[in-house]
Scaffold this motif. Structure first.
Motif, PDB file in Angstrom:
ATOM      1  N   TRP A  71       1.348  -1.256  -0.109  1.00 17.15           N
ATOM      2  CA  TRP A  71       0.183   0.119   0.274  1.00 17.15           C
ATOM      3  C   TRP A  71       0.592   1.215   0.650  1.00 17.15           C
ATOM      4  O   TRP A  71       1.763   1.200   1.080  1.00 17.15           O
ATOM      5  CB  TRP A  71      -1.102  -0.234   1.021  1.00 17.15           C
ATOM      6  N   SER A  89      -3.126   5.414  -1.077  1.00 17.97           N
ATOM      7  CA  SER A  89      -4.443   5.766   0.565  1.00 17.97           C
ATOM      8  C   SER A  89      -3.406   7.700   1.051  1.00 17.97           C
ATOM      9  O   SER A  89      -2.577   6.734   0.707  1.00 17.97           O
ATOM     10  CB  SER A  89      -3.987   5.108   1.777  1.00 17.97           C
ATOM     11  N   TRP A 111      -8.217   7.266  -4.934  1.00 16.77           N
ATOM     12  CA  TRP A 111      -7.360   7.343  -3.496  1.00 16.77           C
ATOM     13  C   TRP A 111      -8.428   7.554  -2.559  1.00 16.77           C
ATOM     14  O   TRP A 111      -9.510   8.369  -2.190  1.00 16.77           O
ATOM     15  CB  TRP A 111      -6.301   8.259  -3.659  1.00 16.77           C
ATOM     16  N   THR A 127      -5.973  -0.662  -0.137  1.00 16.11           N
ATOM     17  CA  THR A 127      -5.514   0.656   0.122  1.00 16.11           C
ATOM     18  C   THR A 127      -6.094   0.616   1.708  1.00 16.11           C
ATOM     19  O   THR A 127      -5.655  -1.077   1.627  1.00 16.11           O
ATOM     20  CB  THR A 127      -6.508   1.644  -0.278  1.00 16.11           C
TER      21      THR A 127
END
Length: 294
Positions: free
Chosen positions: A29, A89, A112, A276
């Motif tokens: 991530w 993220s 996002w 994410t």
């Protein structure tokens, strides 16, 4: 109870064997940290020492150092991620939605995930009303995005003894402050469990450049080495890797290509699963239930 006692010790070799989708090995991530530094306040971090050791306000050069990231650096990182279809993220100070709506709007349009990152950049310990600041940040993001953040990263990874409880009270399920493992871990609160997400201070551009002063290529070298070992270990049990960046650090011209090369290297392995924050947390909770019934 000491705060550390709330995070029971677990050896990685004793953790339940989980499974990533399609036999993937490593969940990766990417966290893009966007913050608001107020020019009338001391800067959270500096690149130039104050003249004669005496801090001066306004601190124009160090405020500008960060401001460059919001005006120019962010867009290089944004393009690198969007061009590769990587879901990011966004760890965002709540007030950024109002002060830098162009940045927040681009991230929202790209799909996002927005993570809470405080209201303004500064340690949780300095807040007069920590609960109020948490609620305000989450409310600001929810108002802008239409959904309330499920994940949180405290500014500077700072927490007090009550932070986890307050975050869970206000709906946060996943927290990235605890850099303790290569897998998530659950923490009990009076309002339900919070799950820690594997984060990093070692593959974080702040540590590599702003604190340790490495050459521009160190981020690529370190990130590649980190990924290689986790990928090898992931053959028997999945691992999680975090890549954490700041627009004013890896968004500058002499460093951006190393972030791009790291993304290409990681993405070039078929065993990589991009996620994410909430995707990662949801995966862990689902898999833990499957394996242990908890």
């Amino acid at each position: 109870m000491a705060l550390s006692d709330r995070i029971p010790y677990q050896a990685i070799v004793d953790r339940p064997k989980l499974r990533l989708p399609d036999g993937k090995r490593v969940a990766v991530w990417v966290i893009v940290n966007v913050e608001e530094w107020r020019i009338e306040n001391p800067m959270p971090r500096t690149v130039l020492p104050p003249p004669m050791g005496q801090p001066l306000l306004p601190d124009v050069p160090n405020w500008s150092w960060h401001e460059y990231g919001m005006r120019s650096g962010f867009w290089r990182q944004y393009q690198a991620l969007v061009d590769r279809g990587i879901p990011a993220s966004l760890a965002i100070n709540g007030n950024v939605c109002a002060s830098y709506p162009r940045v927040a709007g681009a991230a929202l349009e790209a799909g996002w995930e927005f993570m809470g990152h405080g209201h303004l950049q500064g340690p949780m310990h300095r807040l007069d009303d920590q609960e109020g600041a948490i609620a305000k940040a989450l409310d600001q993001i929810e108002s802008f995005c239409g959904t309330r953040p499920r994940a949180w990263e405290s500014p500077g990874l700072t927490e007090t003894e009550e932070t986890l409880d307050l975050l869970r009270k206000h709906g946060v399920e996943y927290v990235a402050d605890w850099v303790i493992d290569d897998l998530p871990q659950d923490v009990a609160t009076p309002f339900g469990r919070v799950t820690t997400l594997p984060y990093s201070v070692e593959t974080n551009d702040i540590a590599v450049y702003a604190l340790q002063g490495h050459r521009s290529d160190e981020f690529l070298t370190r990130g590649r080495d980190q990924f290689d070992r986790l990928y090898a270990e992931g053959a028997t049990s999945p691992r999680v890797m975090a890549i954490s960046v700041h627009p004013y650090i890896t968004g500058v011209p002499h460093r951006i290509k190393y972030l791009e090369e790291l993304l290409d290297y990681v993405g070039g392995h078929e065993g990589t699963q991009w996620m994410t924050a909430s995707q990662l947390g949801d995966w862990y909770r689902t898999e833990l239930t499957r394996v242990t019934g908890d």
